[in-house]
Scaffold this motif. Structure first.
Motif, short mmCIF file in Angstrom:
data_model
loop_
_atom_site.label_atom_id
_atom_site.label_comp_id
_atom_site.label_asym_id
_atom_site.label_seq_id
_atom_site.Cartn_x
_atom_site.Cartn_y
_atom_site.Cartn_z
N PHE A 1 -0.38 105.76 75.11
CA PHE A 1 -0.46 106.64 73.95
C PHE A 1 0.84 107.43 73.81
CE2 PHE A 1 -4.92 106.42 72.89
CZ PHE A 1 -5.55 106.09 74.08
N PHE B 1 -2.32 112.87 69.25
CA PHE B 1 -2.18 111.56 69.87
C PHE B 1 -2.22 110.45 68.83
CE2 PHE B 1 -2.58 111.79 74.53
CZ PHE B 1 -2.76 113.15 74.69
N GLY B 2 -1.52 109.37 69.16
CA GLY B 2 -1.64 108.14 68.41
C GLY B 2 -2.85 107.35 68.91
N LYS B 3 -3.04 106.17 68.31
CA LYS B 3 -4.23 105.38 68.61
C LYS B 3 -4.15 104.61 69.90
CE LYS B 3 -5.69 104.84 63.80
NZ LYS B 3 -6.00 103.87 62.73
#
Lengths: 114, 114
Positions: free
Chosen positions: B89, B104-106
């Motif tokens: 992440f 956060f990103g995926k």
């Protein structure tokens, strides 16, 4: 190496019940955070805590949620009346205030609401 | 909307090869970026971070590159090993006014083939 610890590792509860998730941040850290991660999704910010008060919270963190630092070592997240959609991994994180933004995460508590 | 996201949900590499994991962010006010590694059932583990006044930062076998012009972040892992298999992440910290919560990103799942 110091680390963030969390208990319990897995909590199963009935819908409508109250749960308390516990965290022991790294001892010299002053900023504390709770995040959650629904299965298969990204980590989401819930709340940050500094100097014995909430400094920031997300829209997820509604009136059903509360945090507390009851003593010099523990940091807790309480959900008053759990809902099915509260089922997730809950992560505690902490960081020092000494010129770094690095947050260190605990292993998480898996909350299952039935 | 403003978000941190990842270009590829999965990445498969041969052991010994280099891995590159990418991340796009949209908030130009973000001043700090961090990469975490998450193994199954565990909390996010800090890998490397970078501030917005830098373009590149190196750690042990890992390098983070920041391109503020196109709002792009990448993580390079040299000589990828089976133990590197995990979800990675990226996360950003918003700048002024933020108390440090991370967005956060995926996540990108890295699989290392022996």
């Amino acid at each position: 190496e110091p680390e963030v610890t969390q208990t319990p590792s897995h909590q199963v509860t009935q819908m409508g019940q109250e749960v308390i998730l516990r965290c022991v941040p790294i001892s010299n850290h002053l900023y504390f955070y709770w995040y959650r991660q629904i299965l298969g999704q990204k980590v989401e910010f819930l709340v940050s805590f500094y100097n014995n008060e909430i400094s920031e919270k997300s829209e997820i963190f509604d009136d059903q949620f509360s945090v507390e630092r009851p003593d010099g070592s523990n940091f807790t997240l309480k959900i008053r009346s759990t809902k099915l959609e509260d089922s997730a991994m809950y992560f505690c994180a902490s960081r020092t205030d000494r010129g770094t933004d690095t947050q260190y995460f605990g292993p998480g508590t898996r909350l299952t609401v039935l | 909307g403003e978000s941190v996201g990842l270009h590829l949900p999965t990445l498969s590499v041969q052991e010994g090869d280099n891995s590159i994991i990418n991340c796009a962010y949209s908030n130009s006010a973000s001043d700090y970026f961090i990469w975490y590694k998450q193994e199954s059932g565990k909390g996010p583990q800090f890998i490397i971070d970078i501030r917005s006044n830098m373009d590149k930062r190196q750690g042990q076998r890992v390098t983070v590159l920041l391109n503020k012009t196109v709002k792009h972040l990448s993580l390079q892992i040299a000589a990828t090993q089976p133990g590197d298999s995990a979800v990675y992440f990226c996360a950003e910290k918003r700048g002024l006014g933020s108390q440090g919560n991370l967005i956060f990103g995926k996540g990108t799942k890295l699989s290392v083939k022996p």
